[in-house]
Every structure is written in C-alpha cells, then in structure tokens.
Design a protein around this motif. Sequence first.
Motif, PDB file in Angstrom:
ATOM      1  N   TYR B 752       0.825  -1.206   0.000  1.00 53.96           N
ATOM      2  CA  TYR B 752       0.000   0.000   0.000  1.00 53.96           C
ATOM      3  C   TYR B 752       0.854   1.249   0.000  1.00 53.96           C
ATOM      4  O   TYR B 752       0.565   2.221  -0.681  1.00 53.96           O
ATOM      5  CB  TYR B 752      -0.952  -0.015   1.198  1.00 53.96           C
ATOM      6  N   GLY B 757      -1.734   0.016  -3.812  1.00 54.98           N
ATOM      7  CA  GLY B 757      -2.730  -0.987  -4.152  1.00 54.98           C
ATOM      8  C   GLY B 757      -2.995  -1.867  -2.955  1.00 54.98           C
ATOM      9  O   GLY B 757      -2.225  -1.893  -1.993  1.00 54.98           O
ATOM     10  N   LYS B 758      -4.117  -2.568  -2.994  1.00 59.29           N
ATOM     11  CA  LYS B 758      -4.412  -3.455  -1.865  1.00 59.29           C
ATOM     12  C   LYS B 758      -4.321  -4.916  -2.257  1.00 59.29           C
ATOM     13  O   LYS B 758      -4.215  -5.780  -1.405  1.00 59.29           O
ATOM     14  CB  LYS B 758      -5.815  -3.151  -1.329  1.00 59.29           C
ATOM     15  N   ASN B 759      -4.403  -5.213  -3.563  1.00 60.96           N
ATOM     16  CA  ASN B 759      -4.313  -6.604  -3.993  1.00 60.96           C
ATOM     17  C   ASN B 759      -2.854  -6.932  -4.268  1.00 60.96           C
ATOM     18  O   ASN B 759      -2.273  -6.501  -5.268  1.00 60.96           O
ATOM     19  CB  ASN B 759      -5.172  -6.801  -5.248  1.00 60.96           C
ATOM     20  N   ASN B 762      -1.749  -8.601  -7.664  1.00 63.43           N
ATOM     21  CA  ASN B 762      -1.758  -7.718  -8.823  1.00 63.43           C
ATOM     22  C   ASN B 762      -0.641  -6.688  -8.754  1.00 63.43           C
ATOM     23  O   ASN B 762       0.006  -6.389  -9.751  1.00 63.43           O
ATOM     24  CB  ASN B 762      -3.118  -7.026  -8.918  1.00 63.43           C
ATOM     25  N   VAL B 763      -0.398  -6.160  -7.555  1.00 64.48           N
ATOM     26  CA  VAL B 763       0.668  -5.170  -7.427  1.00 64.48           C
ATOM     27  C   VAL B 763       2.014  -5.801  -7.767  1.00 64.48           C
ATOM     28  O   VAL B 763       2.844  -5.205  -8.461  1.00 64.48           O
ATOM     29  CB  VAL B 763       0.674  -4.574  -6.015  1.00 64.48           C
TER      30      VAL B 763
END
Lengths: 142, 801
Positions: B752, B757-759, B762-763
Amino acid sequence: MKTKTNDVILQTVTNVVAFIIILFSLRLFFAGHYTPGGGFIGGLMTSAAIVLLLLAYDIKTVATILPVDYKIVTAIGLLLAVATSAGALLFDVPFLTHAYDYFHLPLLGKTSLHTAVLFDTGVYLVVIGVTMTIIQTIGVSE
Amino acid sequence: MTLLHWAIVSPFLFAILIPFLYKVLRNVHTGWFVLLLPVALFTYFFQFISITKNGDTVKETLEWMPSFGINFIAYVDGLGLLFALLITGIGSLVVLYSIYYLDKKKEQLHNFYVYLMMFMGAMLGVVLSDNLIVLYMFWEFTSISSFLLIGYWYHRERSRYGAQKSMLITVFGGLSMLGGFLLLYLMSGTFSIRELVMQSDQLMTEALFLPALLLVLLGAFTKSAQFPFHIWLPDAMEAPTPVSAYLHSATMVKAGIYLVARMSPVFAESSVWLWLVGGFGIFTLFWGSFNAVKQTDLKGILAFSTVSQLGLIMSLLGVGAAALHYSQLDENIYMVATLAAVFHLINHATFKGSLFMVVGIIDHETGTRDIRKLGGLMNFMPITFTIAMIGAFSMAGLPPFNGFLSKEMFFTGMVRVLEMDIFNLDTVGMIFPLLAWVGSVFTFIYSMILVFKTFTGKHQPEKLEKKPHEAPLGMLISPIILASLVIIFGFFPNILSERIIAPAVASITPSLIQEGHAVKAHISFWHGFTPELFMTFGVILFGILLYLLLPRWRKIYSWIPERFTLNSFYDGGLIGTERGAYNFTKGYMTGFIRTYLVYIFSFLTAVLLFSLWFKGAFAINTDDLAPIGVYEVAIALLLVISSVTILFAKSRLTSIISLGAAGYTVSLFFVLFRAPDLALTQLVIETVSVALFLLCFYHLPPLSRHEERMRFKLGNALIAIGVGLVVTLFAISAYSTKLFDSISSYYIENVYEEAGGKNMVNVILVDFRGFDTLFEICVLAIAALGIFSMIKLRLTRGKEG
C-alpha cells in the motif's frame, strides 16, 4: 461444424450471458489493484466470453460481429506495456517505475489513478490477443 | 533525459517518422528530410570541441536499471567526440550522396533510411556510452542495422549471403565481448568504463583478467574485420555504395578500433594486449593489402584496402600501448603511435569515403565496377578522376595529402618498436617495421590500380552497359568536400591536432596525463632525412616497379588453392553445422508428443532426484503442520478420481470433462487456502481450455487405444510414478526447509505504501515484478505468433500440394 444442430437455447443464453461476462471481466480488470482481478484474469475472462460466442455460433459469424485482428491486438498490448515502462525514463526515473496519485473526478469522486493501469491494459490486450489468436487459428485450421 | 541523451536517441525517433514522410510526400526524395538530422547533430556535437579541447568531459546520467548497475550514462570526451563527429559528419555527406544515388521511384527508400537512421543512432550510442551493457546493446544494434543494409537488395542471392555472413561473424564477436564485459563486472563490480580505468592496476592481478581481455578483443577484431575475421567485409560490399562508404569504411568497422582505444587504459599494460592488438593489426595490414591487389572489382579492392587500413590503425594502437610503460609524457617517443592512430582514423574516413563515392559514381554511370572492362574514363569524367586521384594518392601515402603525414607517423611508430626493451620487442619486434613496409608497398600498388586501370588506358565502350559521362553535380558534392578535406588536412594538419587529436589521445592514455600537462600533438610536414623518409622512398620505388611488372608476378595469387582459403572454411563450416544440426534433430524428433513427454519427464525426475540427493536437501518436518480437514480429504479424493478417470476413459468426451474436473478441483483448493486470484485464474483457464477442446472436438480423430507394447507402457508407468514421487518429495522438503524468511511480509508491508494498491498479487504483477510480466507477455505473444504461422504454413502447403 459438420452437423447442423439445434442451438437455440445455447444461442439465446449466450446473447445475454456474453455481455454479462464481458462487463464482469472489465470490472475484474479495473478492480485488480484492490481486489482479486487484473490484466491477466480480466483478459482471460473476456476471451472466455468470446469463446462462448464461438461455441454458440461459428467462427465466421463471430468474425463479422467482432471484426478484430487479434494479432494486432497483441501488438498494441505489447507496445502499450513497453511504452508505459519506457515512459518512466522521460521523467528521469528508472525503467518501469510507476506513479500514482489521488484525484477528484466527476461522478467517481476521489479516485486513485495509476500508471500501472496502463501497463495492465497492455497485459489485458496481450492476453486477449494471444488466446484468441491461438483459438482462432486452431479453429479455422480444419 | 538530457539534451545529450535526446541527441543519441533522436535518429531512432526520427526513423519512426520516415515511413510517413515517404508516404505523404512522395514527390520529394525522402533523403532531403533525413539530411536535416545528421547536419543538426553534427552542429550540436561541434560545440563540444570547446569543452573537450581543455581536457574537460561531459557526463550525463540517466538511471535505467540502477539495481544492476546498468544506467544510460552519456559521456563525451575527446575520443567519443571524435567518433561522434565522424558519424554525423560523414553521415550527412553520405545521406546527401544517397539522394542522387538511390532512385526515388525504383528503390524502397523508407526502408533504407529507417535502417540508416537506426544505424546512426546505434553508432552514437556505442561511442558515447560509459556503461558497458548499454554499449553492448548499441553495438548489437549496429550489427543488426548493418545486416539489414547489406541485405537491402534482398532479391539478390549475394546480398543475402553477405548479410548473413556479416551478421554471423559480428554477432559471434559481440557475444564474446558481452562475456568479457561480464567477467570485468565480476572482477570490479562495475559496468562503468571510467571506474574500470581507475581500477586497472588491481584488475591486472586477477585470474579472470586474461579471459576478459581475449573475449573483448574478439568482439573488437570481428567488428573491425581483423584477420582472420576479415572475410565478411568484402561480401558486405553487396550493400548499396552509400552504405559501404558509411558503414564499411568510415564508421561501423571502426567501432572495433574505438573499443580497443576505449579499453586500452584498462588492458594495455599487459604484454598480451600489446602483442595481440599490434600483431593481428600488422598482419591484417599486410594480408589485406596483399589480397587487394588481386581483386578485379573496384569495391572489392576498396574492401580489402579497408581491411588493411583498419589493421594499420589497430597495430598503431597496439604499439601505442607501449607508451604506458615509459611514463614521462613529454619525451615519450611511443606516444607518436597513438597519435598516428587517431590521425589516420580521421584521414582514412576522408579519403576512403571519397573513394567509395567515386566508385559508386563509376558504377552508376557505366554500369560496371570490373576493372577489366573499365579504362580511359579520364576524358569522360574529369572531376571524378581528380577526386579519385586525390583519394588514392592519399591512401598510397604520397605528399602533400593527409595520408602521407599519418603514413610517416605510422612508420615512425613502427621503427621505434626496435628501441623497446620490453616483451621481446627488441628482437622479435623486427616484424613490425618489416610487415609495415611490405604492406605499404602493396597499398601503393592497389592505389595505383584503382586510379590508372579505371581512368587511363584504352576505353572499351563495347564492354560497358551505358555510355559514360560525368556524374550530376549533387552526386559530386560529397566526394568533393571529402577530397578537399584530404588536401586541407594535408597542408594544415594542425587545425586538427590541438582541437581533436590531442583530446582523443588523452582519453586513450589517461594515466600519462598529469595535472597541467597536455598531449603535444604538433604534426609537421618535414622531419628531415629520417629512416621513415627512406622507407617512403622505398615504397614508391618498389611500388612503381611491381605495378609495372604486375602481369609477371600475378600468378602467385593462384598458389593458394580455393579450398584452403578462409572463405571456403567458413562456407564449409556453415554447411557442416547445418547438416549436423539437422541430423542430430532428426535423431530424437519422432513427431509424437508422447516421446517428447517421455524425454521431458524422465529428465525432470532425474535432475530433481539428483539435486535433492546431492544437496542433501531432503527433509520431512512435521512440527507445524496444519490440521487436515474433511473438505481437504474430500477434494483430494475427487482430484485423484478425476485423474484416474482420464487414464481409463474410453471416449474423448469423458477424458476432456474429467480433465476439466481435475482443474476445477485444484481451483477449489486455492479457494480454501485463500488465494482468490489464483482460483479465479485457474477457473477461467480451465473453462477456456475445456471450451477449446470442445471447439475442435469434431475435428479430432477417434480415440484409438491402440495397443502399445508392454515395455513402453511399463516405462510410462515408471516415469509417471517417478514424477509424482519426486514432486511430492520436493514439495515436502521445500516446506520443511526454511533457509530464508518468507518475502511475503515485505510485500504485505509495502504494497500500500509504495504502490498504492491493496491486492498484493496484482501489485506484484504490474509493479514490483513488472519486468517478469513484461517478458511473460512477450513470450505469450511469440508463442501465439509461432502457433499462428505454423498452422497457416501447414494450411497453405496443404492447399498447394
């Protein structure tokens, strides 16, 4: 297909479902940064919708509905990914550095915008392009 | 990105525009637009002279992959600037010349100029990069663009042959060079040339020093067409003449010279360097000039002459390395060799460039380049004749042209080898002046052949395709400019010496330059009655004699039979490798997927088992096992059942569905173990692949459980069990041995903060490990193209047959 089969149910369902799948895949794609999803999955899901169309109708019909050359889709995707990565160099930061910030947009309110999305769009397009290129060439070949 | 970086990449960016310009403005020759860029770049780089003249340098860093030490560092010093000026200066003249040489209606101009611009950018990158990896990247770009340019008339078989040959040889050298660079990195921990120079004393003592030196030299020698790698250069003459003038005389072939000069401060104190660079150089000089005499094609003569002149410069750089062993700068008599190398580099670009353009004119106006058909052209093309004479006499080393001056300095450098008391040069060193003199005699002869066989003698109009006449003015401008430079540099060499030559020499021998001292580069016309002068007299005397007696001794060229030449070794080697590879491949490619699976799986099992055993990595640790729930057992059972069903299914439909079932069950596992991303991917993949199977279901042949031999079945069973066993062992051992802390905590903390991002998955995909993703999608695209072209190819062949 050699035998003429009665596909009415499949075709009717597909007409509705394919769009739902595509919308869902777009949602998956855009939500990717925060919840499960992203370019890979979104792209696969979109291709799944097109495959469903292929199953219900035939390749020629789908080609008239979606007159897309998937090889070019792949190329655009690759170009987008590389361009995003190289674009970082313009701002004097290393290759593939991403940037993000929060903005207030009309309708959406406070949202974050990432350059990573552009990169992911590249992935998304490549996945669709590759899957569909392979499926189409194998499908047409006989 | 700074202006300097933009300058280096501007030819690449401009190349993108060229096809559009070509399409939109068809009435104007595309070359006129292209001409603007090299002229602008030349003016831009010209301003740097005032900086490098005082020994200052410019360094601009653009971070690229800092974690690997790979950054795009643009670095301008005397040497780099000299090359940059050559590249853009000669480049402008060549583009101007090509406007008249290449017909805008008949030729594919957009391709030509795209390749040419790619090449120009690559060359600028090579000479202005401080980072070895970036240098290597641009270096290979020059190989590729040269390949495209040589094969520009690709419908000709000779062009394709020449392009392939130059590509194979220079890329082979380039890869060796990359190896050398990596070894240097291992020893020093840096890819920066300047930092390497600072560490050179320490590098000398390393065990890997010699391999690194040899590998780097291999790259330089292949690029600069040194013996025995020179064989690609004559075949590269299949390219259009502007290309030959540009790439194969003035710039690309000099990349090897540049590399040797650039790496001299790192390697030069080793005796191996001195002997290899000097020895190969001097022998190449001799061999090239000797073979040039037997050529009958004008471009062939020039090609071999380029080989020999490159050898000359190379040998000077080798001998110049000796200067480092005599540390006083002021009375260092060996500096003259390095000076001569730099000076001759410039001179060679001027006279050889003009000569290539002259040959292009002759080819263009008469339709042939064969000296047996030419002759007596003097009356038809007086201006061309004058230019040719200036160029050729300069090449032969005659006064008052610039070639004379550098040839004298060359002799000086070679004669002084005799005075050295290091590395046996005082005894065996005799070969340097000897070969230098013999090579110069042959240089004289082929220069005379070039002028007199073409322009004097009997005119043979019946053998020519066209009626010869003087070239249009536009085509003459560039060679006239170059020929004027030949004369200007001949009479006033010192307009170059302080501004260009001295800074370049200073960057080749930085350890000799102390504070407040500068390289003295005064070049004078008259040296007095020195041995060099008598050598020149000897060259002229013997040269004229041998030229007149040429028909008598020409027979010696047929002494070496055709099958013992280097070219036939190359061709033989190529055919041999191809046949060997074909036979080898035919030996194991059966055309059945099951055979390949047997190879893959047995290899996998063997390697994994061996490394498990060899490393002693096998371990079962039952300390912190999670409890196994009812769900897990049920799903595992389902998985087993569906897999076994595939094995014994009697119809294809059943096996496809069971395969899908197995896949979905695995994705259930992912759901249970909280990996929604994986589960989603797995689900979609299973759906798509089952759908794909169903799509081509009708077309598949009926499932034939044809009886395999028992032995084959047994083998398969063994391999299958082996794979299962090994993978299980591997998984258990991997779980039980924890050498490092899991990296996941790093991601959890930083996802984060750093990427917003939170996923996590995916990040990682798009950001933390974006490079992997980038390459993965490249691989995917290549795979798709592969499948596409293979199936399409098979289809068309089926239709034809």
